[in-house]
Design a protein around this motif. Structure first.
Motif, PDB file in Angstrom:
ATOM      1  N   ILE A 119       0.827  -1.213   0.000  1.00  0.00           N
ATOM      2  CA  ILE A 119       0.000   0.000   0.000  1.00  0.00           C
ATOM      3  C   ILE A 119       0.861   1.263   0.000  1.00  0.00           C
ATOM      4  CG2 ILE A 119      -1.727   1.325   1.316  1.00  0.00           C
ATOM      5  CD1 ILE A 119      -2.892  -1.142  -0.025  1.00  0.00           C
ATOM      6  N   THR A 120       1.892   1.291   0.840  1.00  0.00           N
ATOM      7  CA  THR A 120       2.661   2.532   0.960  1.00  0.00           C
ATOM      8  C   THR A 120       3.980   2.510   0.195  1.00  0.00           C
ATOM      9  OG1 THR A 120       3.543   1.697   3.053  1.00  0.00           O
ATOM     10  CG2 THR A 120       1.669   3.195   3.188  1.00  0.00           C
ATOM     11  N   ILE A 160       0.609   3.063  19.304  1.00  0.00           N
ATOM     12  CA  ILE A 160       0.289   4.168  18.377  1.00  0.00           C
ATOM     13  C   ILE A 160      -1.106   4.727  18.639  1.00  0.00           C
ATOM     14  CG2 ILE A 160      -0.539   2.559  16.575  1.00  0.00           C
ATOM     15  CD1 ILE A 160       1.156   5.897  15.824  1.00  0.00           C
ATOM     16  N   ALA A 186       9.253   2.003  14.453  1.00  0.00           N
ATOM     17  CA  ALA A 186       8.322   3.116  14.289  1.00  0.00           C
ATOM     18  C   ALA A 186       7.699   3.132  12.905  1.00  0.00           C
ATOM     19  CB  ALA A 186       9.049   4.434  14.541  1.00  0.00           C
ATOM     20  N   GLY A 187       6.424   3.449  12.869  1.00  0.00           N
ATOM     21  CA  GLY A 187       5.735   3.668  11.610  1.00  0.00           C
ATOM     22  C   GLY A 187       6.148   5.003  11.031  1.00  0.00           C
ATOM     23  N   VAL A 188       6.245   5.067   9.708  1.00  0.00           N
ATOM     24  CA  VAL A 188       6.638   6.306   9.034  1.00  0.00           C
ATOM     25  C   VAL A 188       5.804   6.463   7.768  1.00  0.00           C
ATOM     26  CG1 VAL A 188       9.023   6.219   9.888  1.00  0.00           C
ATOM     27  CG2 VAL A 188       8.451   5.128   7.690  1.00  0.00           C
ATOM     28  N   GLY A 189       5.886   7.632   7.159  1.00  0.00           N
ATOM     29  CA  GLY A 189       5.203   7.868   5.890  1.00  0.00           C
ATOM     30  C   GLY A 189       6.041   7.384   4.724  1.00  0.00           C
ATOM     31  N   THR A 190       5.513   7.594   3.529  1.00  0.00           N
ATOM     32  CA  THR A 190       6.167   7.071   2.326  1.00  0.00           C
ATOM     33  C   THR A 190       7.519   7.738   2.061  1.00  0.00           C
ATOM     34  OG1 THR A 190       4.129   6.284   1.314  1.00  0.00           O
ATOM     35  CG2 THR A 190       5.887   6.916  -0.189  1.00  0.00           C
ATOM     36  N   GLY A 207       6.347   1.736   6.389  1.00  0.00           N
ATOM     37  CA  GLY A 207       5.294   2.688   6.053  1.00  0.00           C
ATOM     38  C   GLY A 207       3.953   2.176   6.556  1.00  0.00           C
ATOM     39  N   ASP A 208       3.886   2.014   7.862  1.00  0.00           N
ATOM     40  CA  ASP A 208       2.683   1.461   8.479  1.00  0.00           C
ATOM     41  C   ASP A 208       2.705   1.827   9.954  1.00  0.00           C
ATOM     42  OD1 ASP A 208       0.563  -1.050   7.802  1.00  0.00           O
ATOM     43  OD2 ASP A 208       1.024  -0.696   9.920  1.00  0.00           O
ATOM     44  N   SER A 209       1.634   2.434  10.453  1.00  0.00           N
ATOM     45  CA  SER A 209       1.670   2.978  11.808  1.00  0.00           C
ATOM     46  C   SER A 209       1.818   1.908  12.889  1.00  0.00           C
ATOM     47  CB  SER A 209       0.421   3.811  12.073  1.00  0.00           C
ATOM     48  OG  SER A 209      -0.733   3.025  11.946  1.00  0.00           O
TER      49      SER A 209
END
Lengths: 428, 174
Positions: A35-36, A217, A135-139, A120-122
């Protein structure tokens, strides 16, 4: 002055401080799903930087919509598949051998005490259960992780939650974490690491610790974290036995990543769970929690058991214990998604899947699907689901649907009665 | 560098999550532009209608913990393709805040009392906000009302918005 686990991990991985409170750290693992990641790949290609920092530290799975449900999701899988092949990423888990990312990667031994992990997943905070910083991060952070093997974080200031018990019979890690989120609030741990300690954690399996860290989270936490101990080493032993002469040696090595007695915490919270009851959420935020007994008249249309929170073998076993010899209510659709192919096989071998099938559940393949309303159990407008997942946001499982978060035991009991119900395993 | 001045959209609620900003069913899109019509589709705020209220706005002013939940960068992208490059809030979820700066956009925190005052004085009016990045001051204007509000962002965050984001910064440095 003493240090916390997270501070020790940062010290061992720091590459740069571009500002006083910003730390660029080296990554031991970068996890990817369909997805990300595709848009990160797309951007790298567009920039002429289609490279990976280390193919052996990148682990890839197709899990969110599996099997693909339409042309768009098929394309997301295709992009990930071709990219993994192009860069010789060996640990790529496609349909038939896949599983929900935060269940399959620990199962493969990819997370070790002291590791730094991003995805890329919270819900990447799950992996802190191994004494890692995850830690989850953005793309964009993911993209830089893939390209350079680094990521930037603010100070890993930590909230310590000391959980004392004993945990009553029929009350589970899911109830514990819902009680913690209810206490902290959805914003209570923002920009903080949440360290879980105490006798209740010491007595927990790795599966339960993952359930706990998974939902850090939902209080805004950057990473959940548990101290690495004998339970951690036992879980990982098959993967690390060539690296250590004995389990004692492995345990001693993991001991480098234990918080010091005089470590400085942002807050220390004493959390007694000795009279905790099974809990359920009632609104659209995960900190809106009540005892199940106060919600017992609420009818449900669907019960969902699965996800990165509660789709592991331990969760399925507990649900099966409740379901054994029973039928689910005619008014309920039961859906169970074993979190990984290995969980599926194990549940089959143990007779757990037969119990689900005999009770009237639909057993799906491993996937994230229903949890975020993408496939395999989306709700219709006005429908209600008791779910072992992690988010009850408005529309999360389908537009206009309502989600009540519960433990696998409560979910199974609810499927039988058709109403939110405490399981017989709870004697309180 | 992106544009940080323009008309203000007020979202009067805390804990607005990324599922509300862009629902998961649209995460199968492989272009940012495709997200545009679905922005804020699932938000529940009294008196707010995404179809009616988003058009022509460039800045969001909101309350605490904006962007909580999922890590999806589709949330900042959904803002970006709707020409909203600045969000001002009492606080942000960590991942959302970082995603904004990583994309060269701004997520600026102001004290709860200041946010309260902005809502009291300017919400329900056509409000324009001008950002002076050099002096770190917002100027807010509506119906002859006027407010100058200082803000601060770290040098690292400033470097991300002036160099265009984290990918170029990291690739040149590490």
């Amino acid at each position: 002055m003493g240090k916390t686990i997270a501070e020790k991990i940062f010290d061992a991985h720091r590459v740069d401080n571009p500002a006083d409170d910003v730390h660029v750290i080296r990554l031991d693992a970068v996890f990817c799903h369909e997805i990300t990641t595709p848009l990160a790949i797309h951007d790298l290609v567009n920039r002429g930087k289609d490279r990976v920092f280390d193919p052996d530290k990148i682990k890839v799975v197709i899990d969110h919509v599996s099997p693909a449900k339409d042309s768009k999701t098929a394309m997301q899988g295709k992009i990930l598949r071709e990219w993994s092949r192009r860069h010789n990423i060996r640990d790529f888990f496609d349909i038939g051998r896949n599983g929900v990312c935060h269940a399959i990667f620990p199962e493969k031994g990819f997370v070790r005490p002291g590791f730094t992990v991003i995805m890329g997943d919270s819900h990447t905070c799950t992996h802190g259960a191994f004494g890692a910083f995850a830690a989850g991060v953005g793309t964009t952070d993911l993209e830089v992780g893939i390209l350079k093997g680094v990521c930037a974080f603010r100070d890993p200031s930590t909230i310590k939650i000391n959980i004392s018990g004993p945990l009553p019979e029929g009350v589970y890690a899911k109830d514990v974490i819902l009680s913690v989120i209810g206490r902290l609030g959805v914003n209570g741990a923002t920009n903080r690491v949440v360290e879980f300690t105490g006798p209740v954690i010491d007595a927990m399996s790795m599966e339960s610790r993952m359930t706990l860290c998974n939902m850090a989270i939902e209080a805004g936490g950057t990473s959940g974290i548990c101290s690495p101990d004998r339970v951690t080493i036992e879980y990982l032993w098959d993967f690390i036995k060539d690296e250590y002469a004995s389990k004692e040696e492995a345990l001693e090595d993991a001991g480098r990543f234990l918080s010091d007695a005089d470590a400085q915490y942002d807050r220390v919270i004493e959390h007694d769970v000795s009279s905790l009851e099974p809990l359920v959420t009632y609104g659209y935020k995960p900190d809106q929690v009540k005892p199940v007994r106060e919600m017992e008249s609420i009818p449900v249309d669907q019960v969902y058991i699965g996800s990165c929170t509660n789709g592991r073998i331990e969760d399925l076993r507990v649900a099966a214990q409740v379901l054994k010899g029973k039928k689910i209510s005619d008014s309920v659709r039961g859906v169970v998604s074993p979190a990984t192919t290995q969980v599926y096989r194990q549940a089959m071998a143990e007779g757990v899947l037969k119990i689900f099938l005999d009770a009237g559940f639909c057993v799906t393949n491993p996937t994230c699907g229903a949890c975020l309303g993408m496939s395999n159990g989306v709700l219709a407008e006005g429908e209600v689901c008791a779910s072992t997942t992690n988010r009850n946001f408005n529309g999360r499982m389908g537009k206009g649907g309502m989600v009540h978060l519960v433990s696998p035991a409560t979910a199974a009991a609810t499927a039988i009665s058709g109403f939110i119900t405490n399981s017989e395993l709870y004697k309180g | 560098m992106k544009n940080f001045s323009g008309n203000v959209l007020f979202l009067d609620g805390s804990d607005i999550n990324t599922d509300e900003i862009i629902p998961a069913k649209y995460l199968t899109e492989n272009s940012k532009q495709a997200l545009k019509p679905y922005f804020l589709e699932d938000i529940r705020l009294e008196g707010f209608n995404a179809r009616r209220d988003v058009e022509g706005k460039n800045i969001i002013v909101t309350r605490a913990n904006f962007g909580c939940g999922s890590s999806r960068e589709h949330a900042p992208w959904a803002l970006e393709v709707n020409n909203i490059h600045l969000v001002i809030a009492e606080s942000f979820a960590r991942i959302f805040r970082q995603n904004m700066f990583n994309c060269g956009m701004m997520a600026v925190e102001l004290p709860a009392r200041t946010i309260d005052d902005i809502f009291k004085d300017f919400a329900h009016r056509e409000t324009y906000l001008e950002t002076d990045l050099d002096k770190s001051v917002f100027t807010i204007t509506a119906d002859g009302r006027h407010a100058k509000i200082p803000f601060s962002i770290s040098n690292f965050d400033r470097a991300l918005i002036t160099t265009g984001g984290w990918v170029d910064y990291a690739d040149s440095k590490y």
